[in-house]
Design a protein around this motif. Structure first.
Motif, short mmCIF file in Angstrom:
data_model
loop_
_atom_site.label_atom_id
_atom_site.label_comp_id
_atom_site.label_asym_id
_atom_site.label_seq_id
_atom_site.Cartn_x
_atom_site.Cartn_y
_atom_site.Cartn_z
N CYS A 57 -5.91 -29.48 25.70
CA CYS A 57 -6.69 -30.51 26.37
C CYS A 57 -7.25 -29.92 27.66
O CYS A 57 -6.55 -29.19 28.38
CB CYS A 57 -5.82 -31.72 26.71
SG CYS A 57 -5.21 -32.56 25.25
N VAL A 58 -8.50 -30.27 27.96
CA VAL A 58 -9.13 -29.72 29.16
C VAL A 58 -8.34 -30.10 30.41
O VAL A 58 -8.15 -29.30 31.32
CB VAL A 58 -10.59 -30.23 29.26
CG1 VAL A 58 -11.19 -29.84 30.60
CG2 VAL A 58 -11.40 -29.67 28.12
N THR A 59 -7.84 -31.33 30.42
CA THR A 59 -7.09 -31.78 31.60
C THR A 59 -5.88 -30.89 31.86
O THR A 59 -5.60 -30.52 33.01
CB THR A 59 -6.64 -33.23 31.42
OG1 THR A 59 -7.78 -34.02 31.10
CG2 THR A 59 -6.00 -33.76 32.70
N SER A 60 -5.18 -30.51 30.79
CA SER A 60 -4.00 -29.68 31.05
C SER A 60 -4.41 -28.26 31.42
O SER A 60 -3.74 -27.59 32.21
CB SER A 60 -3.04 -29.70 29.87
OG SER A 60 -3.72 -29.38 28.69
N LEU A 61 -5.56 -27.79 30.89
CA LEU A 61 -6.05 -26.47 31.32
C LEU A 61 -6.36 -26.48 32.81
O LEU A 61 -6.03 -25.55 33.55
CB LEU A 61 -7.32 -26.11 30.54
CG LEU A 61 -7.12 -25.75 29.07
CD1 LEU A 61 -8.46 -25.57 28.39
CD2 LEU A 61 -6.28 -24.48 28.96
N ILE A 62 -7.01 -27.56 33.22
CA ILE A 62 -7.34 -27.67 34.65
C ILE A 62 -6.06 -27.81 35.45
O ILE A 62 -5.90 -27.22 36.53
CB ILE A 62 -8.29 -28.86 34.88
CG1 ILE A 62 -9.66 -28.53 34.29
CG2 ILE A 62 -8.42 -29.18 36.37
CD1 ILE A 62 -10.68 -29.63 34.38
N GLY A 63 -5.10 -28.57 34.90
CA GLY A 63 -3.82 -28.71 35.58
C GLY A 63 -3.14 -27.38 35.81
O GLY A 63 -2.47 -27.16 36.82
N GLU A 64 -3.32 -26.43 34.88
CA GLU A 64 -2.70 -25.12 35.05
C GLU A 64 -3.45 -24.25 36.05
O GLU A 64 -2.84 -23.52 36.83
CB GLU A 64 -2.68 -24.37 33.70
CG GLU A 64 -1.62 -24.84 32.75
CD GLU A 64 -1.93 -24.42 31.32
OE1 GLU A 64 -2.60 -23.37 31.15
OE2 GLU A 64 -1.53 -25.15 30.40
N THR A 65 -4.77 -24.33 36.00
CA THR A 65 -5.55 -23.42 36.83
C THR A 65 -5.80 -23.97 38.24
O THR A 65 -5.98 -23.20 39.18
CB THR A 65 -6.91 -23.12 36.18
OG1 THR A 65 -7.53 -24.36 35.84
CG2 THR A 65 -6.75 -22.27 34.95
N PHE A 66 -5.81 -25.29 38.36
CA PHE A 66 -6.18 -25.84 39.66
C PHE A 66 -5.24 -25.44 40.81
O PHE A 66 -5.73 -25.12 41.90
CB PHE A 66 -6.30 -27.37 39.60
CG PHE A 66 -6.64 -27.97 40.92
CD1 PHE A 66 -7.89 -27.75 41.48
CD2 PHE A 66 -5.70 -28.70 41.65
CE1 PHE A 66 -8.20 -28.26 42.72
CE2 PHE A 66 -6.01 -29.20 42.89
CZ PHE A 66 -7.26 -28.99 43.43
N PRO A 67 -3.92 -25.43 40.57
CA PRO A 67 -3.06 -25.03 41.69
C PRO A 67 -3.43 -23.67 42.27
O PRO A 67 -3.41 -23.48 43.49
CB PRO A 67 -1.66 -25.01 41.07
CG PRO A 67 -1.74 -25.96 39.93
CD PRO A 67 -3.14 -25.85 39.39
N VAL A 68 -3.79 -22.73 41.40
CA VAL A 68 -4.16 -21.40 41.88
C VAL A 68 -5.37 -21.51 42.81
O VAL A 68 -5.40 -20.97 43.92
CB VAL A 68 -4.49 -20.47 40.69
CG1 VAL A 68 -4.85 -19.08 41.19
CG2 VAL A 68 -3.35 -20.45 39.71
N THR A 69 -6.37 -22.25 42.31
CA THR A 69 -7.57 -22.44 43.12
C THR A 69 -7.23 -23.14 44.44
O THR A 69 -7.72 -22.76 45.50
CB THR A 69 -8.58 -23.28 42.32
OG1 THR A 69 -8.98 -22.51 41.19
CG2 THR A 69 -9.79 -23.62 43.15
N ALA A 70 -6.37 -24.14 44.35
CA ALA A 70 -6.02 -24.89 45.55
C ALA A 70 -5.30 -24.01 46.56
O ALA A 70 -5.61 -24.03 47.75
CB ALA A 70 -5.16 -26.10 45.19
#
Ligand SMILES: Nc1ncnc2c1ncn2[C@@H]1O[C@H](COP(=O)(O)OP(=O)(O)OP(=O)(O)O)[C@@H](O)[C@H]1O
Ligand SMILES: [Mg+2]
Lengths: 330, 343
Positions: free
Chosen positions: A101-114
């Motif tokens: 799911c795109v949401t979980s992909l973003i959930g994985e990558t977003f912390p790094v970006t943040a």
């Protein structure tokens, strides 16, 4: 003030809807068949057809959009029976390329970006405002010339080039640091710092350049204000005048731009993440472009848009707090 | 003027110059005067004659990185120009206060007026309680004529009209009961009816507080009304310092004549009739040799005369205590001026 905030929030929501329509339609109108991309080159037409139906790409574009929008609030189920799967709310779609799911992909990558964004942001504000203030206080002296030079060079250097240069020199030639390999700070804090320090610094120093100029010019301009002279004539201490009179005024445009810059960074620092191989949202987006992974692109675009729009609202409201003239007239 | 008492302010041979790209601007070039308790001195002169720069020097407000300041300025025995930053800070706002020309830009837009008046008080009364500060500020706002001060104390400058803002600036200036108030064109930016109110306010507060006012103005009507002493500045010099009556009845410098608007002709005035100042002020980077006014002076003697070779110094002329920096003050001008002006 309350009405102002409510009105601002309402327009923010409308704006986000508009962005979502636009993004969705744009990708829907691309001449690629999203269903065909779901399985490799040696794909049976039946599989493509099945996937098309399962992912809803057989429906008219507007209905697809509606499904997408609904998914954000109530989640979304794909297919029926054995092969069915679902993405719970807030669902931003399903990436067949990555089978997630795109949401979980973003959930994985977003912390790094943040993490990248927050660290770089803190550093660049300190460097930018600090160097700018030193320059303003030493106008015309070597500190000022150095800072002005730094600002002029900094804004014109491409992140891509400097990132690679730093990476090569620090990691490969001088071997001061190992090749960055990201780890979550919860798992391995020192590895996290080791991986982040270079991207933080590169991003911070290059972004700081424009803040240096902004701070320096803002302070010099403020120092010429009549009210600053009156502050001196009152017998106020230099420190008080610099903070309450000069900085107070110089900070207003800085806050505005910093808010927007920070939000932009939260949407993914594409180049920095790519150069330093950080598994963040920016790098995921660029991969999605290469792989034509449309659901991921739509998802990351929407997330980035949310940050930008939210930052605009926050900056507007903050502006009201920072400048009483705006507060009362609105 | 109380001649034999100690002046509250003594400016001695003040020189201020600015380094600019085009050269050194001699904005104030050897200015000396004394001011005594309770008197009002008006400073007049064309735009660019150095009035504001001179006034700013009294509190050492000129930007020290571009301005070079020489001479002595004594306030309460302290030489402002050579004192430490901390010593100067001690007299700013407490012994000497200043009102600026434009009330629209003189107040910090980011804080309430109450806070800005309070700030001026607190810095010189570090131990004051919140309650005391509030009372003092409120009393001052009433004194300068702000209606419903309890409400307005928490308002921001942009919520005030120009006249009201200037009252706030005056409140800030007077909150510490200063000995000297410097007002640099305090009413120029206001409309005419408000100008009179602000001036009246200043004068009534002067009586109450007993301070010395140094008022820079272009308005000779104001000068006639409020001044005891008048200083006329031209190109960074004091060209005349006279009692107000003496100035209006018998100006001792041709520039004062011109400034006063018109002067009756006398013998060798070739143009005849009324005379105003023609030409424009000289460049402060390279002043004319001799008297800096001579290129515009209808009375200067020709080539090789003292007007063209020697810079005149300010000296006493006549019997009413006037000081003039004109070579010809004694022989011609005084007598002619006395006869000619306002006749
Ligand atoms: N910071 C500065 N740098 C360079 N030159 C300056 C500076 N400040 C003032 N001057 C120059 O000094 C001269 C005197 O200026 P000043 O402001 O004292 O004039 P003024 O008599 O107050 O005129 P006005 O009636 O217009 O207020 C002017 O020629 C001005 O250009
Ligand atoms: Mg002036």
């Amino acid at each position: 003030m309350f009405l102002f905030v409510v009105r601002r929030l309402f327009f923010a929501v409308v704006l986000l809807l508009a962005v979502s329509v636009f993004t969705y339609l744009l990708f829907a109108l691309l001449p690629t068949d999203p269903a065909a991309l779901t399985c490799g080159i040696h794909c049976k037409p039946e599989t493509v057809l099945a996937n098309r139906i399962r992912l809803g790409y057989d429906k008219p574009v507007l209905e697809q959009y509606w499904q997408f929008l609904r998914g954000i609030f109530v989640g979304r189920d794909y297919g029926l029976g054995q092969t069915a799967f679902s993405c719970p709310a807030p669902s931003l779609g399903y990436s067949f390329n990555q089978h997630a799911c795109v949401t979980s992909l973003i959930g994985e990558t977003f912390p790094v970006t943040a993490f990248l964004a927050i660290g770089a942001f803190i550093l660049w504000m300190i460097i930018g405002i600090g160097v700018g203030a030193i320059a303003a206080l030493n106008k015309g002296k070597w500190q000022d010339r150095f800072a002005t030079g730094f600002a002029a060079v900094g804004v014109s250097l491409p992140t891509f080039y400097i990132g690679l240069l730093v990476l090569f020199s620090v990691v490969i030639w001088f071997q001061i640091l190992p090749f960055p390999s990201y780890e979550s700070p919860l798992d391995n804090f020192s590895a996290f710092i080791t991986a982040m320090i270079l991207p933080w610094l590169v991003l911070a120093v290059l972004s700081a350049a424009s803040y240096t100029r902004l701070t320096r010019n803002g302070m010099l301009e403020a120092m010429n204000e009549d009210f600053v002279r009156l502050g001196v004539a009152k017998g106020l201490r230099l420190r008080v005048i610099l903070l309450r009179y000069v900085m107070r005024q110089a900070l207003i445009p800085i806050v505005t731009i910093a808010g927007l810059d920070f939000a932009g960074l939260l949407g993914g620092a594409i180049i920095t993440e790519s150069v330093f191989s950080l598994p963040g949202m920016g790098r995921m987006s660029i991969r999605a472009v290469v792989d034509s992974d449309l659901p991921v692109l739509v998802g990351t675009t929407m997330v980035a848009a949310v940050f930008i729009v939210a930052a605009n609202v926050i900056v507007d409201i903050a502006y009201g707090f920072l400048d009483p003239r705006v507060r009362v007239s609105s | 003027m109380t001649e034999n008492s100690v002046p509250v302010l003594s400016v001695q041979n003040l020189r201020v110059s600015f380094d600019t790209q085009d050269g050194t601007v001699h904005a104030v070039d050897g200015v000396s005067f004394d001011a005594y308790a309770g008197e009002t001195i008006c400073i007049v002169g064309e735009s660019g004659s150095g009035k504001s720069v001179m006034a700013s020097s009294i509190m050492r407000l000129n930007n020290s990185s571009t301005a070079t300041t020489e001479g002595r300025i004594l306030v309460k025995g302290l030489d402002v120009l050579s004192a430490s930053e901390e010593e100067v800070r001690g007299i700013r706002g407490s012994e000497v206060a200043m009102i600026f020309q434009d009330p629209m830009s003189a107040l910090n837009p980011y804080f309430t007026v109450g806070k800005q008046i309070a700030e001026a008080y607190v810095v010189h009364h570090p131990g004051a309680s919140k309650h005391e500060i509030h009372d003092v500020v409120l009393a001052m706002m009433i004194k300068v004529g702000i209606p419903s001060p309890e409400k307005r104390i928490d308002e921001y400058p942009h919520q005030f009209s120009g006249g009201m803002r200037q009252r706030i600036v005056i409140a800030i200036a007077l909150i510490n009961n200063p000995k000297i108030l410097i007002a640099d064109e305090p009413t120029t930016a206001l409309d005419v009816t408000v100008q009179a109110q602000i001036l009246d306010l200043m004068m009534s507060l002067q009586k109450e507080f007993g301070m010395t006012i140094i008022l820079i103005t272009h308005d000779l009507g104001v000068v006639a009304e409020v001044a005891q002493d008048v200083i006329v500045m031209y190109a960074g010099h004091i060209v005349e310092q006279s009692h107000v009556d003496a100035l209006f009845h018998a100006p001792t410098h041709p520039y004062s004549w011109g400034l006063l608007g018109s002067v009756a002709s006398y013998g060798d005035n070739k143009r005849g009739g009324l005379l105003t100042i023609s030409g424009s002020p000289p460049s402060l980077i390279s002043l004319p040799v001799g008297c800096s006014f001579h290129p515009r002076c209808a009375h200067s003697k020709g080539e090789g005369s003292v007007c063209m070779t020697d810079s005149p110094s300010l000296r006493s002329v006549g019997s009413d205590g006037s000081r003039s920096a004109c070579h010809l003050a004694d022989d011609v001008l005084v007598s002619v001026g006395r006869r000619g002006f306002r006749s």
